[in-house]
Design a protein around this motif. Structure first.
Motif, PDB file in Angstrom:
ATOM      1  N   HIS A 131       0.841  -1.199   0.000  1.00 39.74           N
ATOM      2  CA  HIS A 131       0.000   0.000   0.000  1.00 39.74           C
ATOM      3  C   HIS A 131       0.871   1.242   0.000  1.00 39.74           C
ATOM      4  O   HIS A 131       2.012   1.222   0.452  1.00 39.74           O
ATOM      5  N   GLY A 132       0.310   2.311  -0.505  1.00 43.12           N
ATOM      6  CA  GLY A 132       0.998   3.593  -0.467  1.00 43.12           C
ATOM      7  C   GLY A 132       0.697   4.322   0.835  1.00 43.12           C
ATOM      8  O   GLY A 132       0.318   3.703   1.832  1.00 43.12           O
ATOM      9  N   GLU A 133       0.919   5.661   0.815  1.00 38.51           N
ATOM     10  CA  GLU A 133       0.704   6.448   2.037  1.00 38.51           C
ATOM     11  C   GLU A 133       0.056   7.775   1.676  1.00 38.51           C
ATOM     12  O   GLU A 133       0.216   8.273   0.558  1.00 38.51           O
ATOM     13  N   THR A 134      -0.631   8.322   2.649  1.00 38.79           N
ATOM     14  CA  THR A 134      -1.089   9.704   2.527  1.00 38.79           C
ATOM     15  C   THR A 134      -0.258  10.489   3.525  1.00 38.79           C
ATOM     16  O   THR A 134      -0.267  10.164   4.716  1.00 38.79           O
ATOM     17  N   ILE A 135       0.467  11.497   3.041  1.00 37.05           N
ATOM     18  CA  ILE A 135       1.359  12.229   3.942  1.00 37.05           C
ATOM     19  C   ILE A 135       0.852  13.657   4.097  1.00 37.05           C
ATOM     20  O   ILE A 135       0.694  14.364   3.089  1.00 37.05           O
ATOM     21  N   PRO A 136       0.549  14.092   5.313  1.00 33.52           N
ATOM     22  CA  PRO A 136       0.099  15.472   5.499  1.00 33.52           C
ATOM     23  C   PRO A 136       1.229  16.426   5.108  1.00 33.52           C
ATOM     24  O   PRO A 136       2.381  16.202   5.495  1.00 33.52           O
ATOM     25  N   ASN A 137       0.936  17.436   4.290  1.00 33.37           N
ATOM     26  CA  ASN A 137       1.982  18.371   3.869  1.00 33.37           C
ATOM     27  C   ASN A 137       1.765  19.728   4.531  1.00 33.37           C
ATOM     28  O   ASN A 137       0.747  19.958   5.188  1.00 33.37           O
ATOM     29  N   GLY A 145      -2.577  26.439   0.540  1.00 34.72           N
ATOM     30  CA  GLY A 145      -3.679  26.030  -0.330  1.00 34.72           C
ATOM     31  C   GLY A 145      -4.132  24.619  -0.003  1.00 34.72           C
ATOM     32  O   GLY A 145      -3.744  24.046   1.020  1.00 34.72           O
ATOM     33  N   ASN A 146      -4.885  24.061  -0.903  1.00 36.19           N
ATOM     34  CA  ASN A 146      -5.481  22.759  -0.657  1.00 36.19           C
ATOM     35  C   ASN A 146      -4.784  21.726  -1.548  1.00 36.19           C
ATOM     36  O   ASN A 146      -5.138  21.551  -2.708  1.00 36.19           O
ATOM     37  N   VAL A 147      -3.749  21.105  -1.019  1.00 31.09           N
ATOM     38  CA  VAL A 147      -2.967  20.125  -1.786  1.00 31.09           C
ATOM     39  C   VAL A 147      -2.956  18.800  -1.021  1.00 31.09           C
ATOM     40  O   VAL A 147      -2.663  18.775   0.170  1.00 31.09           O
ATOM     41  N   THR A 148      -3.290  17.747  -1.729  1.00 32.63           N
ATOM     42  CA  THR A 148      -3.212  16.410  -1.129  1.00 32.63           C
ATOM     43  C   THR A 148      -1.935  15.738  -1.636  1.00 32.63           C
ATOM     44  O   THR A 148      -1.639  15.803  -2.837  1.00 32.63           O
ATOM     45  N   THR A 149      -1.187  15.114  -0.735  1.00 29.91           N
ATOM     46  CA  THR A 149       0.047  14.450  -1.163  1.00 29.91           C
ATOM     47  C   THR A 149      -0.029  12.965  -0.847  1.00 29.91           C
ATOM     48  O   THR A 149      -0.299  12.566   0.291  1.00 29.91           O
ATOM     49  N   LEU A 150       0.212  12.176  -1.883  1.00 28.33           N
ATOM     50  CA  LEU A 150       0.147  10.718  -1.772  1.00 28.33           C
ATOM     51  C   LEU A 150       1.490  10.116  -2.170  1.00 28.33           C
ATOM     52  O   LEU A 150       2.202  10.674  -3.006  1.00 28.33           O
TER      53      LEU A 150
END
Ligand code: NAP
Ligand code: MG
Length: 493
Positions: free
Chosen positions: A135-141, A145-150
């Motif tokens: 599995h991958g990860e979701t990393i809080p950045n 602004g509103n950017v999601t980092t995976l």
């Protein structure tokens, strides 16, 4: 000696073996065969196709096609299922595969020393479990602004597996397992001295439902097929087990397309026995740490350090244990140690045995090639050298035979200094009943594995790897799985 029964593998009914590409047996483009021998008799067992660069190229094309095609559409559950179906076939064909391996490289067929069926099955079941755990990860950045980092994970691509002769079944499952778990594909190059069980496994994988092209096998010489695979521009990763010298060549060959590497190379592993150890366990434990597989194990504990107060007693015990081992026909019930793999290996081992006394070591027991009914094969007695110092050749270089070099020490600090005075760092052992001593050694030894009051245990979930010139890249565990995956960051605004 050569009373091969009706169990003689049907796979050898036609002793001319071709290469296995895209689920088919095919002749090598330039033709030609190389003989492979039964090391217990010296007789030719089969002829292996002499694959070369053009054949490796064909195999890599097939692996790439499978990687991008049908195999890429397998869900994790389907990859898991296919491994499970292969495990069923492995259980059904276990006797046949191990018979092939015994005939080809001399491992005892019936002895308890042989890797148990359960070991192979557990290894593959571990990889089956991993197929659904990637599995991958979701990393809080901290971006405005509103950017999601995976972090996404993808199979790395085509893997070249270069397999040694000392344990081909075990060696190949350590490549095939992570390949199938992650969705990679492979081209395997088994050792010219022991390719048969790898070839037969390739066929069984297709029978289990692994799409053609996912696992291809090109036999041939290391300098031809092996070198071509290591240098191939469309191979993304090479998993290599073998000598440190060849490992250096693999590193150079990887430079062409910046391949990822996993290298498990040579060793000269220390096994340290303190006076407070339980000798009833330590003597057989240390002995089998050296003599298992006739010493042809990369992590064999061949530098045996013994605290001076028990030195004489321990050497006597080790020599007696070595003499008690039954060396002989690998197919016979009761055989504990088989032959060395080849005349070349026999010459190498006997060369080191001759060198010991020249440099001042005392031959305590063994040291001779076995004759009589075993004269045709490459059998050597379990051997013990005493009066060894850490600077002698037999204490520095990997012998890859049943030879223990026993070195005395006084203090734990001295044992650590001596144990670490080597270019290698693969296995190591400590025998003591004192927790303080044990922990000092566990922390201080420079090696990928420390076995305490045991030797040579391996679990696929834990894994295994080298320090220093014993290589890099972990084999087993989630660290190995990561090595078969490419990581990608996604910034989604
Ligand atoms: P090796 O030469 O390192 O062979 C290991 C594998 O690499 C074989 O499949 C071999 O194929 C292949 N190979 C050889 N040259 C190559 C090249 N230039 N490029 C790519 N692949 C190549 O080891 P070996 O000659 O069989 O044995 C020599 C010594 O290596 C042993 O005495 C022992 O010290 C060590 N060894 C260590 C391990 C281990 O588990 N760490 C295992 C085996 C041997 P071919 O066999 O067809 O040449
Ligand atoms: Mg052979």
């Amino acid at each position: 000696m050569n009373n091969i029964s009706s169990d003689y593998p049907a796979f050898l009914a036609n002793p001319e073996k071709q290469i296995f590409i895209d689920g088919q047996w095919v002749a090598p483009l330039e033709g030609g065969f190389i003989p492979t021998h039964n090391p217990a008799t010296g007789e030719v067992l089969a002829q292996l196709a002499r694959g070369r660069a053009a054949d490796v190229d064909r195999a890599v094309i097939s692996a790439r096609r499978a990687f991008e095609g049908p195999w890429s559409r397998f869900t994790p559950a389907q990859r898991q299922q296919v491994i499970m179906r292969f495990v069923e076939l492995l259980e059904r064909h276990y006797e046949e595969l191990t018979m092939l391996e015994s005939l080809d490289m001399g491992a005892p067929l019936h002895g308890r020393l042989r890797p148990a069926k359960g070991g192979f099955v557990q290894t593959l079941l571990y990889y089956a479990s991993q197929a659904r755990s990637i599995h991958g990860e979701t990393i809080p950045n901290s971006l405005p602004g509103n950017v999601t980092t995976l972090i996404l994970k993808a199979p790395v691509g085509v893997v070249g597996g270069i397999i040694p002769w000392n344990a081909p079944l075990f060696g190949q499952f350590n490549v095939i397992g992570p390949v199938l778990a992650t969705g990679c594909t492979a081209v395997l190059k088994p050792a010219e001295d022991a390719s048969l069980s790898v070839l037969r496994t390739a066929e069984l994988l297709v029978e289990a439902g692994v799409p053609p092209g996912v696992v291809n096998v090109v036999t041939g010489l290391g300098s031809e097929a092996g070198a071509a695979l290591a240098a191939h521009r469309d191979v993304n990763r090479v998993a290599f087990t073998g000598s440190t010298a060849t490992g250096r060549e693999i590193i150079k060959a990887s430079a062409g397309n910046i391949k990822r590497l996993q290298l498990e190379l040579g060793g000269k592993s220390p096994d340290i026995v303190f006076a407070d150890a339980d000798l009833e366990r330590a003597v057989p434990g240390v002995a089998m740490g050296v003599y298992s597989n006739s010493g042809q194990i990369c992590f064999a504990g061949t530098r045996v350090f013994v605290q001076r107060s028990i030195y004489e007693q321990f050497i006597d015990g080790l020599a007696a244990y070595g003499r008690s081992l039954k060396v002989g026909d690998p197919l016979a019930v009761g055989t504990q140690l088989g032959p060395l793999i080849s005349q070349r290996q026999l010459d190498q081992v006997l060369g080191y045995v001759a060198k010991g006394p020249q440099e001042g070591a005392a031959l305590v027991s063994g040291g001779k090639r076995l004759g009589g009914p075993l004269a045709g094969g490459y059998f050597v007695e379990p051997t013990v050298f005493g009066n060894v110092t850490n600077t002698m050749t037999i204490a520095r270089e990997e012998i890859f035979g049943p030879v223990a070099s026993v070195i005395p020490f006084d203090t734990a600090d001295e044992a650590l200094t001596l144990a670490n005075a080597t270019d290698y760092g693969l296995g190591s052992g400590v025998w003591s009943s004192n927790l303080g001593t044990v922990m000092k050694m566990v922390h201080g030894i420079q090696a990928g594995t420390v076995w305490v009051n045991c030797y040579g245990l391996l679990d696929p979930a834990v894994g295994f790897g080298g320090w220093k010139q014993s290589g890099y890249g972990w084999k087993g565990g989630t660290a190995q799985i990561e090595g078969y995956l490419a990581q990608k960051a996604a910034y989604i605004a």
